[in-house]
Design a protein around this motif. Structure first.
Motif, PDB file in Angstrom:
ATOM      1  N   LEU A   1      -2.217  -5.351 -11.314  1.00 52.14           N
ATOM      2  CA  LEU A   1      -3.430  -5.782 -11.514  1.00 52.14           C
ATOM      3  C   LEU A   1      -4.401  -5.177 -10.739  1.00 52.14           C
ATOM      4  CD1 LEU A   1      -2.662  -9.619 -11.144  1.00 52.14           C
ATOM      5  CD2 LEU A   1      -3.134  -8.358 -13.470  1.00 52.14           C
ATOM      6  N   ALA A   2      -4.407  -4.606  -9.422  1.00 49.94           N
ATOM      7  CA  ALA A   2      -5.049  -3.928  -8.783  1.00 49.94           C
ATOM      8  C   ALA A   2      -5.163  -2.584  -9.252  1.00 49.94           C
ATOM      9  CB  ALA A   2      -4.779  -4.010  -7.107  1.00 49.94           C
ATOM     10  N   ALA A   3      -4.172  -1.944  -9.706  1.00 55.05           N
ATOM     11  CA  ALA A   3      -4.117  -0.834 -10.419  1.00 55.05           C
ATOM     12  C   ALA A   3      -4.864  -0.503 -11.487  1.00 55.05           C
ATOM     13  CB  ALA A   3      -2.787  -0.399 -10.711  1.00 55.05           C
ATOM     14  N   ALA A   4      -5.249  -1.673 -12.253  1.00 53.22           N
ATOM     15  CA  ALA A   4      -6.067  -1.358 -13.445  1.00 53.22           C
ATOM     16  C   ALA A   4      -7.562  -1.002 -13.039  1.00 53.22           C
ATOM     17  CB  ALA A   4      -6.239  -2.814 -14.074  1.00 53.22           C
ATOM     18  N   PHE A   5      -8.002  -1.380 -11.795  1.00 55.17           N
ATOM     19  CA  PHE A   5      -9.232  -0.982 -11.165  1.00 55.17           C
ATOM     20  C   PHE A   5      -9.328   0.336 -11.046  1.00 55.17           C
ATOM     21  CE2 PHE A   5      -9.133  -5.676 -10.859  1.00 55.17           C
ATOM     22  CZ  PHE A   5     -10.365  -6.075 -11.439  1.00 55.17           C
ATOM     23  N   GLN A   6      -8.364   0.919 -10.457  1.00 61.13           N
ATOM     24  CA  GLN A   6      -8.087   2.222  -9.786  1.00 61.13           C
ATOM     25  C   GLN A   6      -8.030   3.285 -10.963  1.00 61.13           C
ATOM     26  OE1 GLN A   6      -8.814   3.120  -6.618  1.00 61.13           O
ATOM     27  NE2 GLN A   6      -8.795   5.165  -7.445  1.00 61.13           N
ATOM     28  N   ILE A  65      -6.432  -0.880   3.570  1.00 61.38           N
ATOM     29  CA  ILE A  65      -7.717  -0.890   4.269  1.00 61.38           C
ATOM     30  C   ILE A  65      -8.265   0.342   4.549  1.00 61.38           C
ATOM     31  CG2 ILE A  65      -8.026  -1.282   6.884  1.00 61.38           C
ATOM     32  CD1 ILE A  65      -6.157  -3.729   6.664  1.00 61.38           C
ATOM     33  N   VAL A  66      -7.554   1.507   4.973  1.00 66.26           N
ATOM     34  CA  VAL A  66      -8.047   2.845   4.955  1.00 66.26           C
ATOM     35  C   VAL A  66      -8.822   3.302   4.017  1.00 66.26           C
ATOM     36  CG1 VAL A  66      -7.645   5.158   5.545  1.00 66.26           C
ATOM     37  CG2 VAL A  66      -6.634   3.110   6.995  1.00 66.26           C
ATOM     38  N   SER A  67      -7.988   3.120   2.815  1.00 62.90           N
ATOM     39  CA  SER A  67      -8.604   3.977   1.444  1.00 62.90           C
ATOM     40  C   SER A  67     -10.113   2.883   1.012  1.00 62.90           C
ATOM     41  CB  SER A  67      -7.752   3.703   0.317  1.00 62.90           C
ATOM     42  OG  SER A  67      -7.355   2.350  -0.213  1.00 62.90           O
ATOM     43  N   ALA A  68      -9.758   1.674   1.062  1.00 66.01           N
ATOM     44  CA  ALA A  68     -11.147   0.774   1.009  1.00 66.01           C
ATOM     45  C   ALA A  68     -12.250   1.167   1.568  1.00 66.01           C
ATOM     46  CB  ALA A  68     -10.767  -0.565   0.906  1.00 66.01           C
ATOM     47  N   ILE A  69     -11.889   1.521   2.883  1.00 65.26           N
ATOM     48  CA  ILE A  69     -13.011   1.723   3.877  1.00 65.26           C
ATOM     49  C   ILE A  69     -13.596   2.996   3.632  1.00 65.26           C
ATOM     50  CG2 ILE A  69     -13.683   2.446   6.193  1.00 65.26           C
ATOM     51  CD1 ILE A  69     -11.701   0.053   7.168  1.00 65.26           C
ATOM     52  N   VAL A  70     -12.829   4.005   3.307  1.00 61.83           N
ATOM     53  CA  VAL A  70     -13.213   5.380   2.772  1.00 61.83           C
ATOM     54  C   VAL A  70     -13.969   5.298   1.609  1.00 61.83           C
ATOM     55  CG1 VAL A  70     -12.421   7.767   2.312  1.00 61.83           C
ATOM     56  CG2 VAL A  70     -11.186   6.688   4.128  1.00 61.83           C
ATOM     57  N   VAL A  71     -13.372   4.566   0.537  1.00 59.60           N
ATOM     58  CA  VAL A  71     -14.150   4.732  -0.689  1.00 59.60           C
ATOM     59  C   VAL A  71     -15.441   3.923  -0.705  1.00 59.60           C
ATOM     60  CG1 VAL A  71     -13.861   3.486  -2.800  1.00 59.60           C
ATOM     61  CG2 VAL A  71     -12.220   4.893  -2.159  1.00 59.60           C
ATOM     62  N   SER A  72     -15.631   2.942   0.009  1.00 61.98           N
ATOM     63  CA  SER A  72     -16.904   2.071   0.372  1.00 61.98           C
ATOM     64  C   SER A  72     -17.727   2.933   1.053  1.00 61.98           C
ATOM     65  CB  SER A  72     -16.375   0.868   1.026  1.00 61.98           C
ATOM     66  OG  SER A  72     -15.739  -0.011   0.443  1.00 61.98           O
ATOM     67  N   TRP A  73     -17.358   3.582   1.990  1.00 62.87           N
ATOM     68  CA  TRP A  73     -18.050   4.228   2.863  1.00 62.87           C
ATOM     69  C   TRP A  73     -18.906   5.501   2.081  1.00 62.87           C
ATOM     70  CZ3 TRP A  73     -21.054   4.224   7.086  1.00 62.87           C
ATOM     71  CH2 TRP A  73     -21.760   5.312   7.620  1.00 62.87           C
ATOM     72  N   VAL A  74     -18.023   6.080   1.319  1.00 63.57           N
ATOM     73  CA  VAL A  74     -18.646   7.107   0.599  1.00 63.57           C
ATOM     74  C   VAL A  74     -19.376   6.796  -0.356  1.00 63.57           C
ATOM     75  CG1 VAL A  74     -17.749   9.166  -1.033  1.00 63.57           C
ATOM     76  CG2 VAL A  74     -16.688   8.546   0.931  1.00 63.57           C
ATOM     77  N   ALA A 126      -8.489  -3.149  -3.664  1.00 61.77           N
ATOM     78  CA  ALA A 126      -7.501  -2.742  -2.876  1.00 61.77           C
ATOM     79  C   ALA A 126      -7.250  -3.688  -1.504  1.00 61.77           C
ATOM     80  CB  ALA A 126      -7.604  -1.237  -2.332  1.00 61.77           C
ATOM     81  N   LEU A 127      -8.427  -4.322  -1.170  1.00 65.42           N
ATOM     82  CA  LEU A 127      -8.425  -5.330   0.024  1.00 65.42           C
ATOM     83  C   LEU A 127      -7.863  -6.621  -0.539  1.00 65.42           C
ATOM     84  CD1 LEU A 127     -11.890  -4.453   1.523  1.00 65.42           C
ATOM     85  CD2 LEU A 127      -9.580  -3.908   2.605  1.00 65.42           C
ATOM     86  N   VAL A 128      -8.276  -6.890  -2.017  1.00 72.29           N
ATOM     87  CA  VAL A 128      -7.810  -8.247  -2.510  1.00 72.29           C
ATOM     88  C   VAL A 128      -6.209  -8.105  -2.539  1.00 72.29           C
ATOM     89  CG1 VAL A 128      -7.951  -9.713  -4.382  1.00 72.29           C
ATOM     90  CG2 VAL A 128     -10.080  -8.776  -3.410  1.00 72.29           C
ATOM     91  N   LEU A 129      -5.804  -6.895  -2.852  1.00 72.28           N
ATOM     92  CA  LEU A 129      -4.332  -6.905  -3.111  1.00 72.28           C
ATOM     93  C   LEU A 129      -3.692  -6.769  -1.783  1.00 72.28           C
ATOM     94  CD1 LEU A 129      -1.583  -5.737  -4.403  1.00 72.28           C
ATOM     95  CD2 LEU A 129      -2.491  -3.413  -3.914  1.00 72.28           C
ATOM     96  N   ALA A 130      -4.161  -6.355  -0.684  1.00 71.73           N
ATOM     97  CA  ALA A 130      -3.642  -6.510   0.481  1.00 71.73           C
ATOM     98  C   ALA A 130      -3.771  -7.794   1.088  1.00 71.73           C
ATOM     99  CB  ALA A 130      -4.366  -5.549   1.711  1.00 71.73           C
ATOM    100  N   LEU A 131      -4.796  -8.536   0.766  1.00 70.58           N
ATOM    101  CA  LEU A 131      -5.021  -9.904   1.020  1.00 70.58           C
ATOM    102  C   LEU A 131      -3.901 -10.987   0.591  1.00 70.58           C
ATOM    103  CD1 LEU A 131      -6.229 -12.562   2.257  1.00 70.58           C
ATOM    104  CD2 LEU A 131      -7.866 -12.393   0.500  1.00 70.58           C
TER     105      LEU A 131
END
Length: 160
Positions: free
Chosen positions: A81-86, A144-153, A50-55
């Motif tokens: 491409l990013a959706a494949a990971f999700q 950014i928000v979703s990546a931070i939440v997912v990473s934190w969890v 998700a962060l790479v997508l935003a980048l």
């Protein structure tokens, strides 16, 4: 229209690149525990994607003389491409033998928010609608928000 967004895109490209690096470093501290879990590794990878997508979307917005139709099309391609990971994360969590993990949809639904925003933004930008750029900005912030939440969890769960 894209040129008006250059300062935003520069800021978001830098921020998302830095955050992706920080997530990777944070995960590397407990990598031995993280790789033991099928869902934790996939969730962290989806967060980084998700962060790479935003980048990528922000960086593409900085390409000189990029036509709106091309920009919209590229937003759609990198989002898919990013959706494949999700999708992979969702599939893994749905198959998780622990019913408590399957019962927590926040673990995977939050990752679809930026993807949905980016797909709609890409279609709107491709069609020449200027508000698609606003939606792309929202997609960036949601990523950014979703990546931070997912990473934190994920990083907290590895320590349990």
């Amino acid at each position: 229209m894209i040129a008006q967004w250059s300062e935003f895109n520069v800021a978001m490209a830098g921020a998302t690149a830095a955050l992706a690096g920080l997530v990777i470093v944070a995960a590397s501290v407990n990598i031995a525990e993280i790789v033991k879990s099928r869902t934790l590794t996939a969730r962290l990878l989806a967060g980084i994607a998700a962060l790479v997508l935003a980048l990528a979307v922000s960086a593409l917005g900085l390409v000189p003389d990029l036509d709106l139709a091309w920009y919209g099309g590229l937003i759609i391609v990198v989002t898919l491409l990013a959706a494949a990971f999700q999708v992979n994360v969702t599939r893994l969590i749905a198959r998780d033998p622990d019913p408590a993990d399957r019962a927590r949809p926040l673990k995977y639904l939050i990752g679809f928010l930026p993807l949905a925003a980016y797909v709609v933004a890409g279609v709107m930008v491709w069609a020449g609608h200027p508000s698609g750029l606003h939606l792309a900005a929202a997609g960036c912030l949601l990523a950014i928000v979703s990546a931070i939440v997912v990473s934190w969890v994920a990083l907290v769960e590895v320590l349990r």
